[in-house]
Design an enzyme around this catalytic site. Structure first.
Site, short mmCIF file in Angstrom:
data_model
loop_
_atom_site.label_atom_id
_atom_site.label_comp_id
_atom_site.label_asym_id
_atom_site.label_seq_id
_atom_site.Cartn_x
_atom_site.Cartn_y
_atom_site.Cartn_z
N ASP A 1 0.64 -1.25 0.05
CA ASP A 1 0.00 -0.07 -0.04
C ASP A 1 0.92 1.42 -0.09
O ASP A 1 1.89 1.23 0.48
CB ASP A 1 -0.93 -0.13 1.27
CG ASP A 1 -2.06 0.70 1.23
OD1 ASP A 1 -2.38 1.29 0.04
OD2 ASP A 1 -2.69 0.94 2.39
N VAL B 1 -9.28 -0.68 3.20
CA VAL B 1 -9.95 -0.58 4.54
C VAL B 1 -8.61 -0.72 5.47
O VAL B 1 -7.98 -1.82 5.82
CB VAL B 1 -11.09 -1.84 4.91
CG1 VAL B 1 -11.76 -1.51 6.28
CG2 VAL B 1 -11.93 -1.86 3.63
P1 13P Z 1 -9.16 3.82 6.27
O1 13P Z 1 -8.32 3.88 7.10
O2 13P Z 1 -10.02 5.11 6.07
O3 13P Z 1 -10.03 2.40 6.09
O4 13P Z 1 -8.35 3.80 4.67
C1 13P Z 1 -7.71 2.89 4.52
C2 13P Z 1 -6.76 2.89 3.12
O5 13P Z 1 -7.17 3.74 2.31
C3 13P Z 1 -5.30 2.47 2.94
O6 13P Z 1 -4.87 2.87 1.85
#
Ligand code: 13P
Length: 308
Positions: free
Chosen positions: A80, A231
């Site tokens: 990510d 999430v």
């Molecule tokens: P949230 O923490 O709002 O669920 O978002 C997670 C996210 O977009 C990780 O890249």
């Protein structure tokens, strides 16, 4: 069953649902996602944030890959929000299926250059690349409407950006924010429609900040082509809240019961999201074993790293 992120997302898109990409930090997070996915016969993505990668290194990546591979449902492992070429290289060498090359903090041209380079690199490994233009903020507090709009993805730029970078997936900013929504969430669907028109049909659309998004906004986003939701906050909060509960800390002679309790709490949230994203009971639609798609180079690098 370890599967490519491309297969997961393309199958979801074709069948009009979305895959949840859940940020995990440790074994408990991995178990929560795998157990939820198996309980619901849902595909899912285990997602590692760069700070977790820095902390967990190859043992964490190996844990995710092994867990995804052993799962009875299709899963992939994704990096990510990475701003670092070195971390992306590491993730690819370790066998992760996809990366987010995040140049959204850079000026537009710099973002384009970084994303193009990372896409060239990742494509040599057969991995999917996600990028971002516009900037998903942590909070919208204190911003004027004009400032909020300036951070949103510009559809014309999005079209040019995907054409030049050849990126596979685009994280859009249409009113979504990371963390808790301080006011009622609102998404700019007209903007999403224009983005789709500009980027073309082949680009996979991703929505970050799915914690706290209501069912109506989620299903509309899927209808308009979003096939991956990220999430983190809600799952992380379930973990931390449960850790503080009396019944979690009561038995101090063994940690395992406490670990099981936090897994249950996170699993419940993950299952709720899988229902909302429409991925529950769709595992049977995904059939491609990833092992067949690992490049030789990735297999060699992976076996070197697995021996930590
Ligand atoms: P949230 O923490 O709002 O669920 O978002 C997670 C996210 O977009 C990780 O890249």
């Amino acid at each position: 069953m370890l599967t490519s992120t491309r297969e997961l997302l393309e199958t979801a898109r074709r069948n009009i649902y979305a895959i949840g990409a859940f940020n995990i930090y440790n074994l408990e997070g991995v178990r929560a996602v795998v157990q939820a996915a198996e309980a619901y016969q849902s595909p899912a993505i285990l997602q590692i944030h760069p700070s977790s990668l820095k902390y967990g290194g190859s043992p964490l990546v190996s844990l995710c890959l092994e867990a995804a591979n052993a799962a009875k449902v299709p899963m992939s492992v994704h990096l990510d929000h990475s701003t670092s070429a070195a971390a992306i290289q590491f993730a690819l060498d370790a066998g992760m299926n996809s990366v987010m090359a995040d140049g959204s903090h850079l000026p537009y041209d710099g973002n384009m250059q970084f994303t193009r380079q990372m896409t060239e690199l990742a494509h040599r490994y057969g991995a999917v690349v996600e990028a971002e233009i516009g900037r998903i903020s942590g909070t919208e507090d204190g911003l004027s409407v004009a400032e909020k709009e300036a951070k949103m993805t510009d559809p014309i730029q999005a079209g040019e950006f995907v054409r030049i970078t050849k990126v596979d997936a685009l994280a859009v900013t249409i009113g979504n924010v990371h963390g808790e929504y301080k006011t009622e969430p609102r998404l700019d669907f007209d903007r999403l429609i224009k983005i789709r028109q500009r980027v073309g049909e082949d680009v996979l659309l991703v929505l970050h900040g799915a914690s706290g998004l209501p069912a109506t906004l989620i299903s509309k986003s899927i209808e308009l082509g979003v096939c991956k939701f990220n999430v983190n906050t809600e799952v992380r909060q379930a973990y931390m809240k449960t850790l503080r509960l009396e019944d979690c800390v009561a038995d101090q002679s063994d940690l395992v019961p406490c670990m099981e309790t936090v897994v249950e709490a996170m699993q419940a949230i993950v299952m709720e999201k899988m229902q909302l994203f429409g991925s529950a009971r769709q595992a049977h639609l995904h059939q491609t074993p990833y092992a067949q798609m690992l490049t030789d180079r990735q297999s060699q690098q992976r076996s070197k790293l697995i021996g930590f």
